[in-house]
Design an enzyme around this catalytic site. Structure first.
Site, short mmCIF file in Angstrom:
data_model
loop_
_atom_site.label_atom_id
_atom_site.label_comp_id
_atom_site.label_asym_id
_atom_site.label_seq_id
_atom_site.Cartn_x
_atom_site.Cartn_y
_atom_site.Cartn_z
N SER A 88 -20.72 0.33 -34.47
CA SER A 88 -20.42 -1.09 -34.56
C SER A 88 -19.80 -1.42 -35.93
O SER A 88 -20.32 -1.03 -36.96
CB SER A 88 -21.69 -1.91 -34.36
OG SER A 88 -21.42 -3.29 -34.47
N GLY A 89 -18.69 -2.15 -35.87
CA GLY A 89 -18.06 -2.63 -37.10
C GLY A 89 -17.05 -1.68 -37.70
O GLY A 89 -16.51 -1.96 -38.78
N THR A 93 -12.64 -2.39 -31.72
CA THR A 93 -12.13 -3.56 -31.01
C THR A 93 -10.77 -3.96 -31.54
O THR A 93 -9.83 -4.26 -30.78
CB THR A 93 -13.12 -4.73 -31.12
OG1 THR A 93 -14.36 -4.35 -30.52
CG2 THR A 93 -12.58 -5.97 -30.42
N ASN A 140 -21.63 -6.28 -38.06
CA ASN A 140 -20.28 -6.65 -37.63
C ASN A 140 -20.29 -8.09 -37.17
O ASN A 140 -21.14 -8.50 -36.39
CB ASN A 140 -19.84 -5.71 -36.49
CG ASN A 140 -18.42 -5.96 -36.04
OD1 ASN A 140 -17.70 -6.75 -36.65
ND2 ASN A 140 -18.01 -5.30 -34.98
N SER A 143 -19.05 -7.98 -33.00
CA SER A 143 -19.49 -6.73 -32.38
C SER A 143 -19.41 -6.85 -30.86
O SER A 143 -19.92 -7.80 -30.26
CB SER A 143 -20.93 -6.41 -32.80
OG SER A 143 -21.40 -5.26 -32.14
N SER A 144 -18.76 -5.87 -30.22
CA SER A 144 -18.71 -5.82 -28.75
C SER A 144 -20.08 -5.40 -28.24
O SER A 144 -20.56 -4.32 -28.53
CB SER A 144 -17.65 -4.82 -28.29
OG SER A 144 -16.38 -5.21 -28.71
N GLY A 338 -20.23 2.72 -29.70
CA GLY A 338 -20.42 4.02 -30.32
C GLY A 338 -21.90 4.36 -30.41
O GLY A 338 -22.78 3.59 -30.03
N GLU A 340 -25.51 4.72 -31.58
CA GLU A 340 -26.31 3.74 -32.34
C GLU A 340 -27.66 4.33 -32.72
O GLU A 340 -28.37 4.90 -31.87
CB GLU A 340 -26.52 2.46 -31.52
CG GLU A 340 -25.24 1.68 -31.30
CD GLU A 340 -25.48 0.33 -30.63
OE1 GLU A 340 -24.53 -0.47 -30.60
OE2 GLU A 340 -26.60 0.09 -30.16
#
Length: 949
Positions: A88-89, A93, A140, A143-144, A338, A340
């Protein structure tokens, strides 16, 4: 890629590292700029500017000529899939969005309306999906919180004609609970004044996509209903749970277009069928709270899935016939979560990390298969490659009857109350001997793990500790049928559409629904099958630090990401014993100038033979292998040496081409210019000749006319003769009648008028200019004439230009009466009281200019090259107060012009001057009681006081 990178920026292709090791990988990564690629292994660094790439990327450039990156993959004209993955981040995206923007930028050159519509919908869909599927986290701001795979369909011309979106594992638990410092989905905050601009952008995007106004209104009603559900509070009245704030129920019912009593019943009771009987079972306070939360999560998930479906209905390819429209190419863009590792890892992290294991396994297999097929196709022996095969971890999670998901599903299907601790106990008993699984019960000495709560999986990316708390409930994902029937019976058609299973009767027997883990596993299997059908390209985004800064590179943080992204394994597989391979045609096209046998063209039987000759000339024959259509180079150093030779030869070739081309351009320019000048010269000659003939005709008898032809109309002259006007011609006729001895004075007056007109009112043009005023005064003849004659013998001057009595002031502020005598060679300063003795001689070539005031006074400053200016005031007694400034300026200017020299004349007040290098000013003031001009000193220089009359 075929260019050697400088040490400043590192090697853009990680396959060309001298040694594939973690220290070298990290050192090179530190030097990398944004969105660089390791051949088809792509990396991006967070906090970089992507937009210039859109402007600088030319369509059609081959990956051979530049390092591969996402835009090149987006332009290779074949079906492929772009896998954008990271934590994340890190920028996945943004990377996927810019791939979409690039596809939109390079397509539809003919501006077809349908193609433009599809492009706009594809771009706007990102905005809508981010609003409802993204959230702000501690890592993020955007974040998605879901996985997305988008297929984009292209016609045979390469223009997008439609697409399809699949979404995976929306983190719906975020609706009801978030980690400290984090937010729920953006959509909830866009309804408030905090994100008002984003609210308008999303609403506009939904309109562009094709959402109807009533559909958009329903979307925001659902969001409001979820927010109000969060405000519901339950309490116990005796043994009966009740809703404390009943008014909120009415608001929710109104927003969901249903009845408030039905909403209240669904929240407090559960309808159960026992045989043929149907009873309403009252909830406990805990069950009511669970039902409310499950309802809120389910509503949001259904809303999100409906939005995705609605977009798909708009962009799906309709009525496409390959026999009519040509081949349909598909490009897939995978933007998925991704790996985590958090402080508290639950069911969601378990599914996400399983997804990464599955995709990593697939990618390694696909890359390995591609390499083996290429080696086999080219006749190159395959060399075994050591890499970590994570199939064992994938089996640990998904294996039938033995994997973690199967054990979790078994626990959820057991009759009676099943707890998370019972699930962990089942894991311990069935997976206790697995090398990649452990728990506190299995490893009693490991105090990091909590009893009856934690288990550890050794992923390829590293060890992750999972807490089983909530696994059972999240996997069951139980939503009481009462809520489904409630939504299905809504009078809002959009809401009704989202809950089709609500039409089932309570007594109707249905199959047990699949668990959340099984549904996710099945979707991953389908995704893998889809990805395996396309050529993969892998985007791995690297996040250099956790502080959202572009200036920091946290080596430990990056090392962890490189490890869990499996980048070293990917590079090893891609390298496969040879760091570089290229077709003979392209290789020869780039490097043929290195050898005299191949430049500019070779005469060998084939390109393969030419490449062999080139390699032998450079001495690299022991570091290459020759395939059927490609050359394989083993070490990066060989490629870099070829690049150095290529760059060295390229300079000479470019200079030669520039010389030839510039010569060609110069010759063409010269020929065009010469032709143009010839045409212009002949045309001007013709126009002038025609004009002169017409003038001669009209003014044939002009000398006999009384007005010298003033009444005759002049013909319109050509541009080259525009400066010769009628008045100048008549002036020339008049000047011819003036006696020759008067012409010098006339020319001097013209010079004075040119220099002083508009600056001084009194120039003395109406009177005759005598010039030598000292000699004309009879009283001075006896003493002045001998001195003048003596100077003529000594200095051999030809003409006297001007003479006059003056009052001068020097640098010591001493004011004295003097005379100036100006010839065609010198300016003399004389003392009238001493029989005109010469006090100072200034050669005229040393005179640089004059300064006079803009009044009626007679101030004159003679400027010299040696900065020893002469400051005087002219005065005359016969006649009194006669202005001689114009005459002095005119005769000097005319004389300088006759000698092809320029005389600077300044008209200003105060006058700037220099006395032996010291700057000072001379200003003029009028005083009523002043009888005659005189100089006085002030702080900045001198003041010339003149009479007021």
């Amino acid at each position: 890629m075929a260019e050697q990178e400088s040490l400043e920026f590192g090697k853009a292709d990680f396959v060309l590292l001298d040694a594939v090791s973690m220290p070298e990988f990290l050192a090179n990564l530190r030097l990398q700029a944004a969105f660089k690629a390791a051949n088809s292994l792509l990396h991006s660094l967070r906090e970089r500017i992507f937009q210039p790439l859109l402007a600088q990327r030319p369509r059609g450039r081959k990956p051979f000529l530049r390092v591969a990156h996402a835009f090149i993959q987006a332009d290779n004209g074949q079906s492929w899939s772009e896998w954008v993955m990271s934590e994340s981040g890190a920028g996945k995206t943004e990377a996927s969005k810019y791939i979409m923007k690039y596809i939109a930028a390079i397509t539809n050159p003919s501006q077809r309306a349908e193609v433009e519509r599809v492009k706009n919908i594809l771009l706007k869909s990102n905005c809508v999906l981010e609003a409802f599927g993204n959230a702000r986290t501690n890592r993020n701001d955007n974040s998605s919180r879901f996985g997305k795979y988008m297929d984009i369909n292209f016609d045979f011309k390469g223009d997008p004609i439609g697409g399809h979106i699949n979404n995976y594992l929306l983190e719906k638990s975020r609706v009801i609970v978030q980690q400290p410092g984090e937010r729920s989905f953006h959509s909830f905050y866009q309804c408030s004044i905090n994100d008002g601009a984003e609210f308008k952008a999303v609403a506009d995007a939904m309109k562009v996509i094709g959402f109807k106004s009533e559909e958009i209104q329903t979307v925001y009603k659902i969001l409001a209903a979820i927010l109000h559900l969060g405000n519901l509070k339950f309490s116990v009245d005796g043994d009966t749970p009740v809703i404390e704030n009943g008014k909120v129920v009415s608001i929710i019912a109104d927003l969901l277009s249903t009845k408030s009593d039905m909403v209240e019943k669904a929240l407090l009771f559960r309808t159960v069928a026992t045989g043929r009987d149907v009873i309403d079972k009252q909830h406990t306070e805990q069950e009511a709270t669970y039902g409310r939360d499950a309802f809120a999560k389910a509503i949001y998930e259904r809303l999100f899935c409906w939005i995705v479906t609605r977009i798909n209905n708009v962009i799906e390819v309709k009525n496409y016939d390959t026999t009519i429209h040509g081949k349909n190419t598909v490009i897939g863009v995978l933007d998925i979560y991704g790996f985590e590792i958090f402080d508290n890892n639950s069911f969601e992290q378990f599914c996400i990390n399983y997804c990464n294991e599955k995709l990593q396994q697939l990618f390694i297999q696909l890359v390995l298969k591609q390499e083996q097929e290429e080696y086999q196709r080219e006749g190159i022996p395959w060399k075994h490659i050591d890499y970590f095969n994570n199939q064992i971890i994938v089996d640990l999670v998904e294996q039938q009857h033995k994997g973690i998901i199967a054990i979790l599903d078994d626990a959820c299907m057991n009759v009676g109350k099943v707890t998370d601790e019972m699930f962990l106990e089942a894991l311990n008993s069935k997976l206790g001997k697995h090398a990649h699984f452990s728990s506190r019960k299995l490893c009693a000495a490991d105090k990091i793990l909590e009893f009856d709560r934690d288990f550890r999986i050794k992923h390829y990316a590293g060890d992750v500790i999972y807490s089983v708390t909530g696994f059972i409930d999240k996997n069951k994902d139980t939503l009481f049928q009462d809520f489904k029937r409630l939504m299905y019976n809504s009078s809002n058609s959009v809401l009704k559409m989202m809950w089709p299973e609500g039409k089932l009767s309570i007594t109707e027997v249905t199959k047990r629904p699949l668990t959340a883990a099984t549904l996710f596993k099945n979707s991953m299997i389908a995704l893998v099958d889809n990805l395996a059908s396309k050529e993969p390209y892998y985007v791995r985004c690297i996040k250099p630090n956790d502080k959202k800064s572009s200036q920091l590179f946290d080596e430990q943080r990056c090392r962890h990401q490189v490890e869990y992204l499996g980048l070293l394994e990917n590079v090893r597989v891609r390298r496969a014993g040879f760091a570089y391979r290229q077709t003979y045609e392209k290789f020869l096209h780039r490097y043929k100038m290195v050898s005299e046998f191949t430049w500019p063209n070779h005469d060998l039987p084939s390109d393969k033979e030419a490449v062999k000759k080139l390699i032998e000339c450079c001495g690299f024959q022991n570091d290459v292998a020759y395939g059927k259509t490609k050359i394989f180079i083993r070490t990066p150093r060989t490629l870099f040496t070829l690049e150095e030779l290529h760059a060295k030869m390229l300079v000479g070739i470019v200079l030669f081409l520039q010389k030839v081309w510039r010569g060609t351009l110069a010759r063409l320019r010269y020929k065009r210019t010469r032709a143009a000048l010839t045409i212009i010269r002949h045309y001007r000659r013709y126009k002038v000749k025609s004009y002169i003939c017409e003038v001669s005709r009209r003014f044939h008898n002009v000398k006999s006319m009384k007005d010298y032809g003033k009444h005759v109309k002049w013909p319109i002259p050509p541009k080259v003769l525009c400066r010769f006007e009628e008045s100048l011609w008549r002036a020339n006729v008049l000047i011819k009648s003036i006696p020759p001895e008067d012409l010098p004075q006339l020319r001097a007056k013209v010079a004075a008028m040119e220099l002083l007109k508009g600056h001084r009112a009194d120039m003395g043009l109406q009177r005759a200019w005598e010039g030598n005023y000292i000699a004309s005064v009879s009283a001075n003849t006896g003493s002045f004439i001998p001195v003048a004659n003596e100077l003529k013998k000594k200095d051999k001057y030809m003409n006297v230009l001007f003479s006059c009595h003056v009052r001068k002031v020097n640098r010591f502020s001493k004011v004295e009466d003097r005379a100036i005598f100006i010839t065609d060679r010198h300016l003399y300063k004389m003392d009238p009281m001493k029989h005109y003795k010469v006090m100072k001689t200034i050669p005229l070539y040393n005179l640089t200019g004059l300064s006079v005031s803009n009044g009626k006074d007679q101030l004159v400053v003679f400027h010299t090259k040696d900065n020893k200016d002469l400051i005087v005031c002219l005065f005359s007694s016969q006649p009194s107060n006669e202005s001689r400034i114009g005459e002095l300026v005119g005769v000097l200017a005319h004389h300088f012009r006759s000698e092809k020299r320029h005389l600077q004349v300044h008209v200003t007040n105060p006058v700037q001057c220099s006395l032996h290098g010291r700057k000072c000013t001379v200003s003029v003031e009028t005083r009523i009681n002043q009888s005659q001009p005189d100089f006085t000193k002030n702080r900045s220089g001198f003041i010339l006081c003149v009479p007021g009359n």
